[in-house]
Design a protein around this motif. Structure first.
Motif, PDB file in Angstrom:
ATOM      1  N   GLN A  26       2.524   4.098  -3.322  1.00 48.68           N
ATOM      2  CA  GLN A  26       2.609   5.556  -3.341  1.00 48.68           C
ATOM      3  C   GLN A  26       2.962   6.103  -1.964  1.00 48.68           C
ATOM      4  O   GLN A  26       3.749   7.041  -1.843  1.00 48.68           O
ATOM      5  N   ASN A  27       2.385   5.508  -0.908  1.00 48.29           N
ATOM      6  CA  ASN A  27       2.716   5.941   0.452  1.00 48.29           C
ATOM      7  C   ASN A  27       4.174   5.644   0.791  1.00 48.29           C
ATOM      8  O   ASN A  27       4.841   6.450   1.448  1.00 48.29           O
ATOM      9  N   ASN A  65       5.175  14.062  -7.365  1.00 49.36           N
ATOM     10  CA  ASN A  65       4.268  13.624  -6.304  1.00 49.36           C
ATOM     11  C   ASN A  65       4.005  12.133  -6.478  1.00 49.36           C
ATOM     12  O   ASN A  65       4.210  11.579  -7.558  1.00 49.36           O
ATOM     13  N   PRO A  66       3.503  11.478  -5.441  1.00 44.50           N
ATOM     14  CA  PRO A  66       3.171  10.051  -5.583  1.00 44.50           C
ATOM     15  C   PRO A  66       2.170   9.782  -6.711  1.00 44.50           C
ATOM     16  O   PRO A  66       2.212   8.731  -7.340  1.00 44.50           O
ATOM     17  N   SER A  67       1.293  10.727  -6.999  1.00 45.10           N
ATOM     18  CA  SER A  67       0.313  10.518  -8.075  1.00 45.10           C
ATOM     19  C   SER A  67       0.951  10.585  -9.466  1.00 45.10           C
ATOM     20  O   SER A  67       0.339  10.159 -10.444  1.00 45.10           O
ATOM     21  N   SER A 103       6.155   8.240  -0.909  1.00 42.16           N
ATOM     22  CA  SER A 103       5.969   9.528  -0.240  1.00 42.16           C
ATOM     23  C   SER A 103       6.818   9.627   1.031  1.00 42.16           C
ATOM     24  O   SER A 103       7.426  10.668   1.298  1.00 42.16           O
ATOM     25  N   ARG A 104       6.860   8.565   1.825  1.00 37.21           N
ATOM     26  CA  ARG A 104       7.670   8.570   3.048  1.00 37.21           C
ATOM     27  C   ARG A 104       9.149   8.736   2.724  1.00 37.21           C
ATOM     28  O   ARG A 104       9.855   9.537   3.334  1.00 37.21           O
ATOM     29  N   TYR A 155      -1.895   2.332  -3.689  1.00 35.61           N
ATOM     30  CA  TYR A 155      -1.796   3.405  -2.697  1.00 35.61           C
ATOM     31  C   TYR A 155      -0.701   3.114  -1.673  1.00 35.61           C
ATOM     32  O   TYR A 155      -0.077   4.048  -1.148  1.00 35.61           O
ATOM     33  N   GLU A 156      -0.446   1.842  -1.378  1.00 36.62           N
ATOM     34  CA  GLU A 156       0.629   1.502  -0.438  1.00 36.62           C
ATOM     35  C   GLU A 156       2.003   1.792  -1.048  1.00 36.62           C
ATOM     36  O   GLU A 156       2.901   2.282  -0.353  1.00 36.62           O
TER      37      GLU A 156
END
Length: 124
Positions: A67-68, A83-85, A71-72, A64-65
């Motif tokens: 992916q974040n 998308n990050p997913s 995303s940023r 998740y980090e």
């Protein structure tokens, strides 16, 4: 006096050939201009993947980090294709590897569209 000599036949385009050539050139040009944004976004995704994968803080980060972080950076670069997913995150040999697969549909005329398949990775 000298006699003027004329070539047996002239070469070049007549009006109909010129119009057909201009029409083909116009279609190719417009299609090319419509493809440029998709390839620019793919290049931006590859750059973000490389930046995240080579960031020392991300080497031991949770999924998740990562992916974040994507995303940023994606919001800064205005990336909307994935998308990050959608990111496949792999850690092999202690290195972080990011990849994704996505398709971009580019409408041309009426019901004619181009589908472009991209597969960006964090490797250069």
């Amino acid at each position: 006096m000298m006699k003027a000599t004329f070539p047996a036949s002239q070469r070049g385009f007549d009006l109909v050939q010129f119009i057909l050539f201009a029409a083909v050139l116009l279609v190719v040009g417009i299609t090319g201009l419509r493809l440029i944004p998709a390839y620019m976004e793919d290049r931006a995704i590859k750059n973000v993947f490389a930046a995240v994968a080579h960031d020392p803080d991300m080497q031991s980060a949770q999924i998740y980090e990562v992916q974040n972080a994507f995303s940023r950076r994606a919001s800064i670069n205005d990336i909307k294709a994935i998308n990050p997913s959608d990111i496949v995150i792999d850690r092999s040999n202690g290195k972080l590897f990011l990849s994704a697969e996505y398709v971009v549909k580019i409408p041309l005329v009426a019901n004619i569209s181009l589908y472009l398949e991209f597969n960006p990775t964090s490797e250069k």
